[in-house]
Motif scaffolding. Structure first.
Motif, short mmCIF file in Angstrom:
data_model
loop_
_atom_site.label_atom_id
_atom_site.label_comp_id
_atom_site.label_asym_id
_atom_site.label_seq_id
_atom_site.Cartn_x
_atom_site.Cartn_y
_atom_site.Cartn_z
N LEU A 181 -17.80 10.01 -16.82
CA LEU A 181 -18.58 8.95 -17.47
C LEU A 181 -18.83 9.23 -18.94
N ILE A 182 -19.24 10.46 -19.25
CA ILE A 182 -19.70 10.75 -20.61
C ILE A 182 -18.58 10.61 -21.64
N PRO A 183 -17.42 11.28 -21.44
CA PRO A 183 -16.35 11.12 -22.43
C PRO A 183 -15.90 9.68 -22.58
N THR A 184 -15.83 8.94 -21.46
CA THR A 184 -15.43 7.54 -21.55
C THR A 184 -16.43 6.75 -22.39
N TYR A 185 -17.69 7.00 -22.12
CA TYR A 185 -18.73 6.31 -22.88
C TYR A 185 -18.60 6.62 -24.37
N LEU A 186 -18.41 7.91 -24.67
CA LEU A 186 -18.30 8.30 -26.08
C LEU A 186 -17.10 7.64 -26.73
N LEU A 187 -16.00 7.55 -25.98
CA LEU A 187 -14.81 6.93 -26.56
C LEU A 187 -15.04 5.45 -26.83
N VAL A 188 -15.55 4.74 -25.82
CA VAL A 188 -15.68 3.28 -25.97
C VAL A 188 -16.65 2.96 -27.11
N THR A 189 -17.77 3.70 -27.17
CA THR A 189 -18.67 3.42 -28.28
C THR A 189 -18.07 3.93 -29.58
N GLY A 190 -17.30 5.02 -29.50
CA GLY A 190 -16.72 5.61 -30.71
C GLY A 190 -15.70 4.71 -31.38
N ILE A 191 -14.93 3.94 -30.58
CA ILE A 191 -13.94 3.08 -31.22
C ILE A 191 -14.54 1.71 -31.51
N GLY A 192 -15.85 1.63 -31.47
CA GLY A 192 -16.53 0.43 -31.95
C GLY A 192 -16.48 -0.75 -31.00
N LEU A 193 -16.36 -0.47 -29.70
CA LEU A 193 -16.32 -1.58 -28.75
C LEU A 193 -17.71 -1.96 -28.24
N SER A 194 -18.74 -1.15 -28.59
CA SER A 194 -20.03 -1.47 -27.98
C SER A 194 -20.51 -2.82 -28.49
N ASP A 195 -21.17 -3.53 -27.59
CA ASP A 195 -21.67 -4.86 -27.87
C ASP A 195 -20.56 -5.88 -28.07
N SER A 196 -19.34 -5.52 -27.67
CA SER A 196 -18.25 -6.48 -27.79
C SER A 196 -17.82 -6.88 -26.38
N TYR A 197 -17.36 -8.11 -26.24
CA TYR A 197 -16.90 -8.56 -24.91
C TYR A 197 -15.75 -7.69 -24.41
N TRP A 198 -14.97 -7.15 -25.35
CA TRP A 198 -13.82 -6.33 -24.93
C TRP A 198 -14.26 -5.08 -24.18
N SER A 199 -15.49 -4.61 -24.45
CA SER A 199 -15.95 -3.42 -23.74
C SER A 199 -16.11 -3.70 -22.25
N MET A 200 -16.21 -4.99 -21.89
CA MET A 200 -16.29 -5.32 -20.47
C MET A 200 -14.92 -5.58 -19.86
N ILE A 201 -13.89 -5.61 -20.71
CA ILE A 201 -12.55 -5.92 -20.20
C ILE A 201 -11.64 -4.69 -20.25
N LEU A 202 -11.48 -4.12 -21.45
CA LEU A 202 -10.42 -3.13 -21.64
C LEU A 202 -10.59 -1.83 -20.83
N PRO A 203 -11.79 -1.23 -20.80
CA PRO A 203 -11.84 0.08 -20.14
C PRO A 203 -11.40 0.05 -18.67
N SER A 204 -11.60 -1.07 -18.01
CA SER A 204 -11.17 -1.12 -16.60
C SER A 204 -10.18 -2.25 -16.39
N ALA A 205 -9.34 -2.48 -17.41
CA ALA A 205 -8.46 -3.66 -17.34
C ALA A 205 -7.41 -3.55 -16.26
N ILE A 206 -6.86 -2.37 -16.02
CA ILE A 206 -5.81 -2.31 -15.01
C ILE A 206 -6.20 -1.37 -13.90
N SER A 207 -5.74 -1.73 -12.72
CA SER A 207 -5.93 -0.86 -11.57
C SER A 207 -4.55 -0.36 -11.15
#
Lengths: 316, 366
Positions: free
Chosen positions: A149-175
């Protein structure tokens, strides 16, 4: 001996026909009355456990204040049906916006996931293609370990996705599992068809779009439903990455309303505070909004589930 | 394997040198460099040796050089790239991010590149922290409850459904019990709240009949059963699919033979049906034990505030709380690594156990 036994089989009764009973094998005993009763009760109880809560939620959401007060809370038997709660919720305000956000996320997310997954599955569907094995390994390795959880969180916020709709799509986009199921199906497409298309001058894109995809419509529908349900149900990514309450999806609002007993600003108009509409009915109405798309969609796809998932899973 | 590789490189090189790309590859049996006969050239090999060299070449290569295979398949590779890219960014790069566990991570200042390394200090802190061990124990208790009370339910439902002769009834029941699988955890928890919460249906009924004070949703002692009940409600119907498929694959001749030998329906279930389910049960058990620490995170997080952290804290919620909520990223990442390593060990152990019981498990014995 066998022939006489077969001849002894009783004719199919109308009830048996209505229930589509399979013929009973000759060697099997007739069921006892107690056994049948037990079976019937058991199945009814199992189904009731699912149906009754949903029924209560739906009925309460459709009841007016008087009926809810008379019942002392949740309504089990409907006395009157009114859509005030829904009208109030969907006439603008936080719930309307959240519903739109959820619908948008589901539509865009499912489209992104499906395009990426179908392409990847087709790209890997030929056993002898270049770099087939390392690419497949790259994919499958992620099934066995995650970063946490922690590294993923740091990455997503680090690349500036926080508060963006993409943060709800890209990190778990494919199964990866879904891709493997698709790949299994694509590999099943008759190689003769593909060969014929190639001789006729079709490239990979054309083969995929005009031959392979139309032949796997059932599995595409199932996988699309899985992705859509995932996006519609998504709550965790929103909770992690979204601070702006204007971007909340429906599940966040539902949680605030029912579990945290907070009323998001603008969620309910003056009608609730002045007591014209019961807040319980509103809570239930939000729950119904959250379950409607799933309840509507899944029966259409359900007939494909078993076949699709199992063959896919076994091959994958 | 290595030998194949050498063979292929040599072949590719000769093709380039001679400039005879048109020559049918299958007939150019280039001598493998390390055999004695190789020095003597082509004439030094018997027909049998040449055939063996040919067969050693992987069939899938089709005698095409790598370059030509790449050019042929470039569209296919292009198609896989978006997915691979997403995985690289969101699954592989965060793996590197685990270095945070070895740092005194500073959220506002230096970030990952500038934070000082502290070695194993974060792990030391975990192991010294009584709270961590409490949380781990709590996770395992909830997992064990789930395993005991959840796991048999889909098997029982599948056995029951399997005896129903009417396909129509079977389809209806399945359609209904699948449904909650597609609900979000938020919805499931809110449904339970409306049924068993302080203002829920059960409390309401009890109040009307002169009892009071009923709220399962906030009872810390009951939490592990509450969570299990929610999982059963949500996913038991879904779990049935696998077992029904395994049951459908049983050879009906076996039932007939057993019946002819005088086995009644219970005997047939015991001696035919259950043995048929055994491999599936073993496989699912191994998978489940492997994800022992991966309880449904969302489900528990949603109820953490209601029930209180002392009863509901599991490893995942603990990592979330210490890391994201209180900003102790190094500590939380270390706990995450601990969780990963522990899970792998659990899978290996469970698989070993499955082998000892004579089952396949996730991966085969060798």
């Amino acid at each position: 001996m066998t022939a006489t036994l077969m001849d002894q089989q009783p004719k199919e009764t109308p009830l048996q026909r209505a229930l589509r009973m399979e013929p009973r094998p000759v060697w099997e005993e007739e069921p006892t009355k107690a056994g049948l009763a037990f079976k019937g009760l058991g199945l009814t109880a199992i189904c009731a456990m699912v149906v009754v809560p949903l029924w209560v939620v739906i009925v309460t959401s459709l009841s007016d204040t008087r009926a809810i007060n008379a019942a002392g809370g949740l309504v089990v038997w409907p006395k009157s049906v009114t859509f005030v709660a829904y009208r109030e919720l969907l006439s603008g305000g936080a719930v309307t916006r959240a519903t739109l956000v959820s619908l948008g996320l589901t539509a865009v997310g499912t489209a992104v996931s499906m395009v990426v997954s179908v392409l990847c599955a087709y790209g890997l569907s030929r056993r002898d293609s270049f770099a087939h094995r390392p690419l497949l390994l790259t994919l499958m390795a992620t099934m066995f370990f995650g970063a946490g959880l922690i590294p993923t969180y740091l990455l997503v916020t680090g690349i500036g996705l926080s508060d963006s709709y993409w943060s709800m799509i890209l990190p778990s986009a494919i199964s990866v599992f879904n891709i493997l199921v698709l790949r299994g199906f694509f590999m099943d497409t008759a190689p003769e068809l593909i060969e014929a298309a190639r001789i006729d001058g079709a490239g990979e894109w054309r083969i995929l779009i005009q031959i392979v995809m139309p032949l796997s419509r059932a599995v595409l529908a199932v996988i699309a439903l899985f992705y859509a349900v995932g996006y519609w149900s998504q709550w965790f990514n929103a909770m992690l990455y979204i601070q702006d309450s204007e971007k909340y999806p429906l599940q966040m609002i539902l949680r605030q309303l029912v579990l945290q007993h907070q009323v998001p600003p603008g969620a309910m108009g003056s009608a609730v505070s002045s007591g014209t509409i019961n807040s319980l009915a509103v809570q239930m109405a939000v729950m119904v909004l959250a379950l409607i798309p799933i309840a509507v969609l899944s029966p259409f796809v359900q007939k494909h589930f078993q076949k699709g998932m199992l063959t896919g899973a076994v091959k994958g | 394997m290595e030998f194949d590789h050498g063979d292929r490189t040599v072949k590719a090189r000769t093709t380039v040198l001679n400039g005879t790309a048109g020559e049918p590859d299958a007939d150019v049996a280039v001598p493998p460099p390390r055999t004695a006969a190789g020095a003597g050239g082509r004439s030094g090999r018997t027909r049998r040796e040449r055939a063996r060299a040919r067969n050693r070449r992987p069939v899938t290569q089709g005698g095409i050089t790598r370059r030509r295979r790449f050019l042929r398949d470039r569209t296919l590779i292009l198609m896989t790239l978006p997915a691979i890219g997403l995985l690289l960014v969101f699954n592989y790069i965060p793996l590197l991010g685990n270095v945070v566990a070895f740092q005194d991570y500073d959220v506002y200042g230096a970030g990952m590149t500038g934070s000082p390394f502290v070695g194993l200090e974060n792990f030391q802190r975990i192991f010294d922290d009584y709270r961590f061990w409490e949380v781990l124990l709590n996770t395992l208790i909830i997992f064990a409850t789930q395993l005991l009370l959840f796991f048999p339910v889909p098997i029982l439902i599948a056995l029951l459904l399997n005896t129903v002769m009417s396909t129509r009834v079977r389809a209806w029941v399945q359609g209904i019990v699948y449904l909650p699988h597609f609900f979000s955890w938020v919805l499931v928890v809110t449904v339970f709240q409306q049924m068993f919460g302080g203002a829920g249906l059960v409390a309401q009924w009890l109040r009307d009949h002169g009892h009071g004070g009923f709220d399962l949703m906030t009872d810390p002692g009951f939490f592990k059963f509450l969570v299990t009940a929610q999982s059963v409600w949500k996913d038991a119907g879904w779990g049935v699919i696998v077992f029904l498929a395994a049951l459908a694959a049983v050879n009906t001749d076996l039932y007939e033979a057993a019946a002819v030998d005088g086995a009644n329906r219970w005997r047939r279930m015991w001696h035919v049906t259950l043995p048929a389910l055994r491999p599936v049960i073993a496989l699912l058990l191994v998978l489940r034990v492997g994800s022992a620490l991966n309880l449904d995170f969302e489900q528990i997080l949603l109820q953490r505030d209601q029930v209180g952290a002392s009863a509901s804290e599991v490893l995942d919620t603990y990592i979330w709380w210490t890391g994201i909520k209180t900003g102790d990223f190094g500590y939380a990442a270390a706990a995450g690594i601990f969780k990963g390593v522990f899970s792998v060990l659990m899978v290996l152990a469970a698989n070993k156990a499955a082998h000892m019981m004579g089952e396949q498990g996730v991966y085969a014995k060798k």
